[in-house]
Structure formats: C-alpha cells, structure tokens
Enzyme design. Structure first.
Site, PDB file in Angstrom:
ATOM      1  N   HIS A 191      34.682  41.586  46.641  1.00 16.76           N
ATOM      2  CA  HIS A 191      34.113  40.149  47.469  1.00 16.76           C
ATOM      3  C   HIS A 191      34.073  40.317  48.818  1.00 16.76           C
ATOM      4  O   HIS A 191      33.322  39.703  49.569  1.00 16.76           O
ATOM      5  CB  HIS A 191      35.143  38.989  46.791  1.00 16.76           C
ATOM      6  N   GLU A 225      41.619  38.086  34.254  1.00 17.30           N
ATOM      7  CA  GLU A 225      40.862  37.096  34.811  1.00 17.30           C
ATOM      8  C   GLU A 225      39.978  36.612  33.958  1.00 17.30           C
ATOM      9  O   GLU A 225      38.952  35.450  34.090  1.00 17.30           O
ATOM     10  CB  GLU A 225      39.852  37.743  35.992  1.00 17.30           C
ATOM     11  N   ASP A 246      39.499  32.474  38.344  1.00 21.06           N
ATOM     12  CA  ASP A 246      38.527  32.957  37.178  1.00 21.06           C
ATOM     13  C   ASP A 246      39.155  32.948  35.857  1.00 21.06           C
ATOM     14  O   ASP A 246      38.427  32.428  34.947  1.00 21.06           O
ATOM     15  CB  ASP A 246      38.547  34.695  37.612  1.00 21.06           C
TER      16      ASP A 246
END
Length: 258
Positions: free
Chosen positions: A47, A152, A178
């Site tokens: 990310h 996740e 997540d």
C-alpha cells in the site's frame, strides 16, 4: 540475508516486538524512524509509495541506521518473492494469503530444493553477499528467513491449522480490518462477530506453534495484544504521524492568531 536475522531471534526468544510502518517511501524517513527509536520498520510495498526496487533501497536505509527491516511485498507471486529474497530481504510479509494451498506456494517459492522450489542464483545475489557466504543456499537462507503470511479473509481462518504445518512458515499476521471487511464489517473491527473470528485465529495459530503478528488496533493496546500472545505488533505509520503532527501544529498556529 546479508546478516543474521536478529528480529527472528527476538521473536523466537518470546519477545514482543513493536514496529512502525514506512509508507512514504523515503530513505530519510526510514532513517529518522530508526533514530527515533523504532528499531523495526515495515517497508510497505503493498500500500505504500515505494515500488519493489525502491523497497530494497529502503531496507538498506533501515539497516544502515541500525534497524531491522520487514518487507511487505505487493503480492505472493513467485517472481516477486524470489526477487525480494535474492535482493536481501530477510523478513517477508506476504499479504492476502487466503488458503493453505496459497501458503504452501509462498513457502515453496521461498525455500531452496529439496524443501521448496526457489530458483538458484546464490553466488551472484545480494542476499549471499554476492557469493561471500558459501553455505548460503544450503543453510543460511532458511535459517535466517522470517516468513509471515497475512490472514485477511474469514475463509482463511479455518485454514490456519494446515498453514501451521507448512515447512517454512513462521508467523500468521492477522489483518483485522480486511478480515472484518470480508465479513461485511469494514472499519468495524470491534463487532462481536469479528472479535470471535479473530480470537479463533489467535487460538489456532498458537495451537499450531506459529508466532502471531498484527497491527495496533484502535481499542486494543500493546499490552492487550501482548497478553493475547502477539509477538509482532506494527503500530504507527509515517503518513499518519506526519499528518497528525501537521494538523496539531496548524491548530496551535491558528489558536495563537485568533
């Protein structure tokens, strides 16, 4: 594998290690965080702003400042994992591992034969000191690798016992947001349904003999997570620290000028 993996040794010894995220992709920020006392830095190539090649140079910046780096790779592909390891990442965090089959594929890509299927180029890669470590592929590569898979998705939780049995996997890293999102509770990690699933993930991981890692939760502090059995807690992010400091400084400025 340009040196001994002190982070892996600390976790194996039972220490709970706190780390910070590096998402801005700046080597100066990497050094700043280490000099500020954050001796373990997660270089975020999933990310964060840095691509994989920049991520390798960020590892250098962290290590040069005296810290230990974890590389979160962008995905679990063989090419990415092989390149990350060859370029000297000792600790890998692999996102979105939703099944034991996927975890097995990750481990296979990270271990040399006969334990896995990692491609061989040991004499010419940074990981072996460009050939300066003669026993690298046979011994050091496996001894010094800290391999973390991120859980996740709710469907991955039931897979944890099988994941724990996979040679080469060291840690289950729980991604609570997540995980909550996969259950329909995005940004609502503290709902009872999500907490039940997280508790189950924690229980299965510890029963399987793997280490536990996670991020710092809004309503679970370092002590709470340590007592729950976590050995790696990734807390503040450079983006948030800069943004919060900037907002506070601007608010203080406006208060004085009113």
């Amino acid at each position: 594998m340009t040196g001994r993996n002190k982070l892996k040794a600390r976790i194996k010894a039972g220490e709970t290690v706190a780390a910070a995220w590096l998402d801005l992709g700046s080597p100066d920020v990497a050094e700043l965080l280490v000099h500020a006392g954050w001796d373990v830095i997660v270089v975020d190539c999933e990310h964060g702003a840095a691509g994989l090649e920049d991520g390798f140079n960020l590892i250098r910046a962290v290590e040069a400042a005296g810290g230990e780096a974890i590389l979160r790779v962008p995905d679990a592909s063989e090419a990415v994992l092989k390149r990350a390891l060859d370029r000297g990442a000792r600790s890998l965090m692999v996102p979105m591992v939703h099944s034991a089959q996927m975890a097995q594929g990750v481990a296979d890509c990270c271990l040399y034969p006969p334990r896995g299927q990692r491609g061989y180029a040991a004499p010419i890669v940074r990981a072996s000191g460009f050939g300066a470590i003669p026993d690298f592929a046979r011994e050091r590569a496996h001894e010094e690798l800290l391999l973390m898979v991120q859980i996740e998705h709710v469907d991955a939780v039931s897979e944890i016992p099988a994941i724990a049995a996979i040679d080469g996997i060291d840690m289950v890293f729980v991604g609570p947001n997540d995980l909550a999102a996969s259950m329909g509770y995005l940004e609502r990690m503290d709902t009872p349904e999500v907490l039940d699933v997280v508790n189950k993930a924690e229980e299965l991981t510890l029963q399987g003999g793997l280490s536990l890692g996670t991020v710092l939760w809004p309503n679970r502090n370092y002590r709470d997570l340590q007592q729950a059995g976590y050995r790696l807690i990734v807390g503040p992010c450079d983006v948030a620290m800069l943004a919060n400091a900037a907002r506070e400084a601007r608010a203080a400025c406006l208060d004085m000028l009113r």
